[in-house]
Design a protein around this motif. Structure first.
Motif, PDB file in Angstrom:
ATOM      1  N   VAL A   1     -22.564 -11.388  21.925  1.00  0.00           N
ATOM      2  CA  VAL A   1     -22.688 -12.518  22.167  1.00  0.00           C
ATOM      3  C   VAL A   1     -21.954 -13.162  23.410  1.00  0.00           C
ATOM      4  O   VAL A   1     -22.322 -14.043  24.080  1.00  0.00           O
ATOM      5  CB  VAL A   1     -21.934 -13.293  20.674  1.00  0.00           C
ATOM      6  CG1 VAL A   1     -21.793 -14.809  21.056  1.00  0.00           C
ATOM      7  CG2 VAL A   1     -22.818 -12.969  19.557  1.00  0.00           C
ATOM      8  N   ALA A   2     -20.683 -12.474  23.773  1.00  0.00           N
ATOM      9  CA  ALA A   2     -20.024 -12.816  24.928  1.00  0.00           C
ATOM     10  C   ALA A   2     -20.866 -12.336  26.143  1.00  0.00           C
ATOM     11  O   ALA A   2     -21.029 -13.539  27.090  1.00  0.00           O
ATOM     12  CB  ALA A   2     -18.758 -12.140  24.829  1.00  0.00           C
ATOM     13  N   PHE A   3     -21.463 -11.410  26.198  1.00  0.00           N
ATOM     14  CA  PHE A   3     -22.251 -11.078  27.433  1.00  0.00           C
ATOM     15  C   PHE A   3     -23.506 -11.910  27.405  1.00  0.00           C
ATOM     16  O   PHE A   3     -23.780 -12.672  28.701  1.00  0.00           O
ATOM     17  CB  PHE A   3     -22.898  -9.653  27.091  1.00  0.00           C
ATOM     18  CG  PHE A   3     -23.566  -9.380  28.323  1.00  0.00           C
ATOM     19  CD1 PHE A   3     -23.219  -8.959  29.613  1.00  0.00           C
ATOM     20  CD2 PHE A   3     -25.151  -9.339  28.396  1.00  0.00           C
ATOM     21  CE1 PHE A   3     -24.155  -8.562  30.585  1.00  0.00           C
ATOM     22  CE2 PHE A   3     -25.950  -8.972  29.084  1.00  0.00           C
ATOM     23  CZ  PHE A   3     -25.387  -8.580  30.439  1.00  0.00           C
ATOM     24  N   GLY A   4     -24.028 -12.491  26.217  1.00  0.00           N
ATOM     25  CA  GLY A   4     -25.271 -13.377  26.313  1.00  0.00           C
ATOM     26  C   GLY A   4     -24.802 -14.684  26.758  1.00  0.00           C
ATOM     27  O   GLY A   4     -25.416 -15.509  27.365  1.00  0.00           O
TER      28      GLY A   4
ATOM     29  N   ALA B   1     -18.033  -7.608  32.282  1.00  0.00           N
ATOM     30  CA  ALA B   1     -16.436  -7.512  32.492  1.00  0.00           C
ATOM     31  C   ALA B   1     -15.853  -8.202  31.379  1.00  0.00           C
ATOM     32  O   ALA B   1     -14.718  -7.665  31.151  1.00  0.00           O
ATOM     33  CB  ALA B   1     -16.158  -7.973  33.796  1.00  0.00           C
ATOM     34  N   LEU B   2     -16.284  -8.976  30.867  1.00  0.00           N
ATOM     35  CA  LEU B   2     -15.822  -9.575  29.609  1.00  0.00           C
ATOM     36  C   LEU B   2     -16.223  -9.074  28.359  1.00  0.00           C
ATOM     37  O   LEU B   2     -15.161  -8.931  27.349  1.00  0.00           O
ATOM     38  CB  LEU B   2     -16.369 -11.131  29.410  1.00  0.00           C
ATOM     39  CG  LEU B   2     -15.900 -11.821  28.199  1.00  0.00           C
ATOM     40  CD1 LEU B   2     -14.390 -12.307  28.200  1.00  0.00           C
ATOM     41  CD2 LEU B   2     -16.545 -13.232  28.015  1.00  0.00           C
TER      42      LEU B   2
ATOM     43  N   GLY C   1     -26.440 -15.095  30.191  1.00  0.00           N
ATOM     44  CA  GLY C   1     -27.576 -15.760  29.525  1.00  0.00           C
ATOM     45  C   GLY C   1     -28.238 -16.815  30.583  1.00  0.00           C
ATOM     46  O   GLY C   1     -29.475 -16.791  30.865  1.00  0.00           O
ATOM     47  N   PRO C   2     -27.429 -17.482  31.234  1.00  0.00           N
ATOM     48  CA  PRO C   2     -28.041 -18.562  32.279  1.00  0.00           C
ATOM     49  C   PRO C   2     -28.659 -17.737  33.543  1.00  0.00           C
ATOM     50  O   PRO C   2     -29.557 -18.290  33.994  1.00  0.00           O
ATOM     51  CB  PRO C   2     -26.833 -19.397  32.898  1.00  0.00           C
ATOM     52  CG  PRO C   2     -25.927 -19.380  31.810  1.00  0.00           C
ATOM     53  CD  PRO C   2     -26.283 -17.914  30.969  1.00  0.00           C
TER      54      PRO C   2
ATOM     55  N   VAL D   1     -24.169 -11.443  35.492  1.00  0.00           N
ATOM     56  CA  VAL D   1     -24.287 -10.159  34.893  1.00  0.00           C
ATOM     57  C   VAL D   1     -23.004  -9.296  34.630  1.00  0.00           C
ATOM     58  O   VAL D   1     -22.611  -8.777  33.755  1.00  0.00           O
ATOM     59  CB  VAL D   1     -25.543  -9.417  35.085  1.00  0.00           C
ATOM     60  CG1 VAL D   1     -25.536  -8.102  34.490  1.00  0.00           C
ATOM     61  CG2 VAL D   1     -26.569 -10.101  34.811  1.00  0.00           C
ATOM     62  N   ALA D   2     -22.505  -9.181  35.830  1.00  0.00           N
ATOM     63  CA  ALA D   2     -21.209  -8.607  35.902  1.00  0.00           C
ATOM     64  C   ALA D   2     -20.083  -9.043  35.160  1.00  0.00           C
ATOM     65  O   ALA D   2     -19.318  -8.373  34.674  1.00  0.00           O
ATOM     66  CB  ALA D   2     -20.840  -8.274  37.527  1.00  0.00           C
TER      67      ALA D   2
END
Length: 110
Positions: free
Chosen positions: A47-50, A75-76, A54-55, A70-71
């Motif tokens: 979810v955090a990556f998305g 990283a998160l 996502g944008p 994306v990076a």
């Protein structure tokens, strides 16, 4: 009855726990908790990556902006995954240690 550290213990579950062995129920509980920790951490990381990356997929951004999003998402997501797994397992360990070995017993000497 066996004597461990000056305390008399009855045979069975309590004596096994004193020797450091876990019952099947305890092993099953640990397995379930590890699975929960991994699955909930994977969901949180996804979810955090998305949210962050996502944008980059939804909008027509420059290559540099896409790579940065994306990076940043990766990283998160990685530390969030590790923190979630550690938090769930530490909480489980604390709760397991706080509970008496048998229902209704509050003191191992009783």
């Amino acid at each position: 009855m066996e004597n461990y550290g000056g305390q008399m213990e009855n045979y069975g579950v309590e004596a096994e726990h004193v020797r450091g062995r876990r019952t099947q129920a305890e092993r099953d509980a640990v397995t379930v908790e590890i699975g929960y920790a991994l699955l909930s951490a994977a969901f949180l990381a996804a979810v955090a990556f998305g949210v962050v990356a996502g944008p980059a997929l939804a909008f027509d951004l420059s290559d540099a902006a896409q790579r940065m999003l994306v990076a940043s998402g990766a990283a998160l997501a990685a530390p969030l995954f590790l923190l979630r797994v550690a938090g769930v397992l530490i909480r489980f360990q604390r709760e397991e240690a706080a509970q008496p070995s048998q229902p209704g017993r509050t003191n191992p000497d009783s």
